[in-house]
Design an enzyme around this catalytic site. Structure first.
Site, mmCIF file in Angstrom:
data_model
loop_
_atom_site.group_PDB
_atom_site.id
_atom_site.type_symbol
_atom_site.label_atom_id
_atom_site.label_comp_id
_atom_site.label_asym_id
_atom_site.label_seq_id
_atom_site.Cartn_x
_atom_site.Cartn_y
_atom_site.Cartn_z
ATOM 1 C CD GLN B 92 -2.647 -1.256 2.538
ATOM 2 O OE1 GLN B 92 -2.309 -0.618 3.536
ATOM 3 N NE2 GLN B 92 -3.668 -2.087 2.567
ATOM 4 C CG HIS B 156 -2.239 -0.775 7.886
ATOM 5 N ND1 HIS B 156 -2.615 -1.605 8.911
ATOM 6 C CD2 HIS B 156 -3.047 -1.111 6.852
ATOM 7 C CE1 HIS B 156 -3.597 -2.392 8.512
ATOM 8 N NE2 HIS B 156 -3.880 -2.109 7.259
ATOM 9 C CD GLU B 250 -12.932 4.061 15.051
ATOM 10 O OE1 GLU B 250 -13.103 3.058 15.753
ATOM 11 O OE2 GLU B 250 -12.227 5.031 15.392
ATOM 12 C CE1 TYR B 260 -7.792 10.768 19.056
ATOM 13 C CE2 TYR B 260 -10.093 10.414 18.486
ATOM 14 C CZ TYR B 260 -9.077 11.254 18.898
ATOM 15 O OH TYR B 260 -9.350 12.573 19.175
ATOM 16 C CE1 TYR B 271 -7.241 -6.856 6.458
ATOM 17 C CE2 TYR B 271 -9.500 -6.354 5.866
ATOM 18 C CZ TYR B 271 -8.199 -5.946 6.054
ATOM 19 O OH TYR B 271 -7.841 -4.641 5.835
#
Lengths: 154, 375
Positions: B92, B156, B250, B260, B271
């Site tokens: 990613q 991420h 979120e 958080y 997953y």
């Protein structure tokens, strides 16, 4: 002899954390008091698949899903995929370089762009071995790093 | 008679329980309706993964391609900006967000976040670079922040960049696929919103400057992978959205020093379908303004501050990678009260921005950048 044994034990304990992450197994050669590390790529299919499974969850699962089902109309399935079995070299190329354009898989057409995952050649081999032997797929011939290195983009 | 009843009841329970979906369900969710009010015009064609964008004073687009290109586009002409940082295009990761400096008129500077291999260890982590744009060349390149340690994980990296009105730059970095190690630990990078002064120095009033071993650039923590961030012009607050696991994306209002919750509390599951935690709330951890079940895979976020779209003014736009629409989240008193899908089926939405001209521009993977048009 005792010190030598303690050194081996210490080295294997310290190497445990590394082993979980690394695709390579490290062997230790002791020449006098100097430790050498040599990379030895494990060539058995089972071990390759284990590494491949871990790579699959990091790099592939978000699109192709945990059971290789893909997403209808968007991301092709890998489970019992005719593209995988009939176009194995093209599949390796996709994992190595990414894939654009329309393809047919199990009678359905797909045209999303697959970004280049950015895997090293040995990782491409490992994840291919995992995919080719999971979810009803079978491919007894192992894909090797050397084979992946020789595949060019075109 | 009684025995067979109980047997039947038992079998009934077992058989109906077997088909249960592992995914959590959200009670009393705000349903999403389709809106046909808006269409689009393709204004920048032929882009692959246009990850970030900003708008130059002369009306050009400044665009990042995830694979590592920084592009300027105007009137049909695409120019590659030379000297862009080399990126680790891994999973990613790659070239991520780009923003003009708030003082661009005088300093001609850009801020870029990207996956970087800088450092000794194999692999990479997210970095923030500031550079001067001279013609079609980046100069005076300075890495203001390089998260550590490098790893070869593909997941991420984050990342988005915003500025407040007090000369601070905020940027997000995802937890790098290390959810049990990074996000809850303020002595480690990853899973955080960061805040620096514009020159890269640590603001003296950052929340953890007094804490031993803490990464002093941290502004908030316990995040998973935030790829949307904007400032609510009405309140001055920073809002961020982030990818959840399977379910549990979120929207959060970011408070200084707040936790958080990832992965201690989450509305999502693995997953694979297994539980991550049975906790959804916890004292000392923030609850989202809104969360999505199932996930929409949000990327790109913009408040509509101007008056070009009267119905959307003051509300939030969020791109969905998974469902390929632009989501409009209408707000009342800081809560989401209505949801609409605009541009349904357009493609994987990667970024959403309001330009200085007040129009909304949306980047779409495999396509390019479109302008939101009221039909």
């Amino acid at each position: 002899m005792l010190y030598f044994s303690l050194l081996i034990i210490a080295a294997s304990v310290l190497s445990q954390g590394e082993k979980k992450q690394s695709p390579h197994f490290y062997t230790y050669n002791y020449k006098k008091s100097i430790v050498h590390l040599e990379k030895v790529q494990d060539t058995t299919l089972q071990n390759s698949m284990k590494r491949g499974a871990s790579l699959y969850s990091d790099f592939c699962m978000q699109c192709h899903m945990a059971e290789g089902t893909g997403v209808a109309g968007t991301f092709p399935p890998l489970a019992k995929s005719d593209y995988l079995t009939e176009k194995t070299i093209k599949s390796i190329k996709a994992v190595k370089y990414g894939l654009q354009g329309k393809i047919m898989v199990n009678g359905e057409s797909y045209q999303s762009a697959m970004p280049k995952p950015g895997l090293y050649d040995d990782e491409v081999a490992d994840v291919m071995n995992y995919i080719l032997n999971s979810w009803g797929n079978e491919h007894s011939e192992i894909i090797t790093e050397e084979q992946v290195s020789s595949i060019e983009q075109e | 008679m009684k025995n067979s009843f109980f047997l039947f009841f038992f079998l009934f329970c077992v058989l109906t329980a077997c088909g249960q979906d592992a995914d959590h369900k959200k009670k009393h969710d705000i349903p999403i309706t389709k809106s046909d009010t808006y269409g689009y015009e393709l204004v920048v064609p032929d882009l692959n993964i246009p990850w970030g964008m900003d708008f130059m004073p002369d009306g050009s687009f400044l665009i990042t391609e995830k694979s590592g290109e920084l592009i300027r586009y105007k009137n049909g002409q695409k120019t590659l900006i030379k000297g862009a940082p080399e990126v680790y295009a891994r999973g990613q990761g790659g070239m991520l967000d780009v923003r003009l400096s708030p003082n661009y008129a005088s300093d001609k500077s850009l801020y870029i976040t990207y996956s970087s291999t800088e450092g000794d260890a194999k692999g990479g982590h997210t970095a923030l670079m500031k550079a001067t744009l001279e013609g079609d060349q980046l100069t005076n390149k300075k890495v203001l922040y390089k998260a550590t340690p490098n790893t070869t994980k593909g997941q991420h990296w984050g990342s988005r960049i915003v500025f407040d009105n007090n000369n601070h730059v905020y940027f997000t970095i995802g937890e790098r696929g290390e959810r049990d190690v990074n996000p809850q630990d303020i002595t480690r990078d990853g899973g955080k919103v960061y805040r620096l002064n514009l020159d890269g120095s640590i603001p003296k009033d950052n929340p953890f400057v007094d804490q031993a071993d803490a990464k002093e650039a941290i502004w908030s923590y316990g995040h998973r992978n935030p790829q949307g961030m904007d400032i609510n012009a009405n309140t001055g607050d920073i809002w961020v959205h982030e990818h959840g696991p399977r379910g549990g994306d979120e929207i959060n209002l970011i408070k200084k020093g707040a936790n958080y919750g990832w992965p201690v509390i989450t509305y999502g599951i693995n997953y694979s379908g297994t539980e991550i935690t049975d906790e959804r709330k916890k004292e000392g951890m923030e609850q989202p303004v809104y969360y999505w079940l199932p996930s929409i895979a949000p990327s790109g976020m913009a408040f509509v501050n101007g008056d070009k779209y009267p119905d959307l003014a003051g509300n939030l736009l969020v791109g969905s990678l998974k469902f390929q629409y632009l989501e409009a989240d209408y707000l009342e008193n800081g809560k989401v009260t209505k949801r609409e899908k605009l541009l349904d089926g357009l493609g994987r939405i990667r970024d959403v921005n309001e330009a200085p001209d007040g129009f909304i521009y949306v980047s779409v993977e495999g396509k390019g950048i479109v302008k939101l048009i009221t039909k």
